[in-house]
Design an enzyme around this catalytic site. Structure first.
Site, PDB file in Angstrom:
ATOM      1  N   HIS A 244       0.881  -1.167   0.000  1.00  0.00           N
ATOM      2  CA  HIS A 244       0.000   0.000   0.000  1.00  0.00           C
ATOM      3  C   HIS A 244       0.920   1.219   0.000  1.00  0.00           C
ATOM      4  O   HIS A 244       2.027   1.159   0.529  1.00  0.00           O
ATOM      5  CB  HIS A 244      -0.902  -0.010   1.243  1.00  0.00           C
ATOM      6  CG  HIS A 244      -1.855   1.147   1.285  1.00  0.00           C
ATOM      7  ND1 HIS A 244      -2.801   1.344   0.312  1.00  0.00           N
ATOM      8  CD2 HIS A 244      -1.982   2.171   2.163  1.00  0.00           C
ATOM      9  CE1 HIS A 244      -3.485   2.445   0.608  1.00  0.00           C
ATOM     10  NE2 HIS A 244      -2.997   2.969   1.719  1.00  0.00           N
TER      11      HIS A 244
ATOM     12  N   HIS B  52      -3.398   9.110   1.686  1.00  0.00           N
ATOM     13  CA  HIS B  52      -3.418   7.901   0.865  1.00  0.00           C
ATOM     14  C   HIS B  52      -4.804   7.678   0.291  1.00  0.00           C
ATOM     15  O   HIS B  52      -5.784   8.259   0.756  1.00  0.00           O
ATOM     16  CB  HIS B  52      -2.941   6.679   1.663  1.00  0.00           C
ATOM     17  CG  HIS B  52      -3.824   6.320   2.811  1.00  0.00           C
ATOM     18  ND1 HIS B  52      -4.508   5.131   2.876  1.00  0.00           N
ATOM     19  CD2 HIS B  52      -4.139   6.986   3.951  1.00  0.00           C
ATOM     20  CE1 HIS B  52      -5.200   5.081   4.016  1.00  0.00           C
ATOM     21  NE2 HIS B  52      -4.985   6.194   4.675  1.00  0.00           N
TER      22      HIS B  52
ATOM     23  N   CYS C 135      -3.658   2.913  -5.236  1.00  0.00           N
ATOM     24  CA  CYS C 135      -2.938   3.822  -4.344  1.00  0.00           C
ATOM     25  C   CYS C 135      -1.533   4.158  -4.852  1.00  0.00           C
ATOM     26  O   CYS C 135      -1.040   5.262  -4.619  1.00  0.00           O
ATOM     27  CB  CYS C 135      -2.872   3.240  -2.930  1.00  0.00           C
ATOM     28  SG  CYS C 135      -2.070   1.618  -2.857  1.00  0.00           S
TER      29      CYS C 135
END
Length: 163
Positions: A37, A49, A127
């Site tokens: 991530h 994020h 992301c």
């Protein structure tokens, strides 16, 4: 290179141990099981994020549900809350290929997007695409590229794919 270093040693947010603070605009790679991530550091211990809405509603990062979500929200959260017990590192890996925006512009862009909802797709709008767009103005995901290459190679195609 603008901002922090290209790579830092892997860190964790262990209780009683304060990891070194990243520089403004640094990209943070967080290993969540089989994939990473990504977030951008905006100062004061916070990151921005792109979080799939299924994660927001309680499905964990490592579930297939969070990978297949079709909507995501830009969130500003404490780095250690996003990381949890997973390892992370500063990873400005494309600073040698692309000219990063100044840290103040990266932070300004990231903060401006907090709360917005976007389409999310693990292969073309995830992301990693999000943070690379913020830092470099280039939407790209090496995880997706590597996956596509692995799939093509496993199918017997030995040509370099063009993406």
């Amino acid at each position: 290179m603008t901002g922090g270093q290209a790579h830092s040693p892997w860190q964790t947010c262990e209780v009683g141990r304060a990891p070194p603070e990243p520089q403004l605009g640094d990209l943070i790679e967080i290993v969540h099981g089989p994939y990473s991530h990504w977030a951008v550091y905006v100062g004061g211990g916070y990151v921005v994020h792109l979080a799939p809405l299924s994660k927001i509603s309680g499905i964990g990062w490592s579930t297939i549900g969070s990978s297949l979500a079709d909507k995501a929200r830009v969130k500003k959260e404490r780095l250690c809350d996003v990381v949890g017990k997973d390892p992370y590192e500063v990873n400005n890996k494309h600073d040698d290929k692309y000219n990063p925006f100044p840290p103040s512009k990266i932070v300004q862009l990231a903060e401006k997007l907090v709360g917005r909802e976007y389409c999310y797709h693990v292969l073309c709008a995830n992301c990693e695409h999000f943070v690379n767009e913020l830092r470099y103005g280039v939407s790209r995901s090496d995880q997706v590229r590597n996956l596509k290459q692995a799939v093509l190679f496993s199918r017997g195609s030995h040509r370099e794919p063009v993406f």
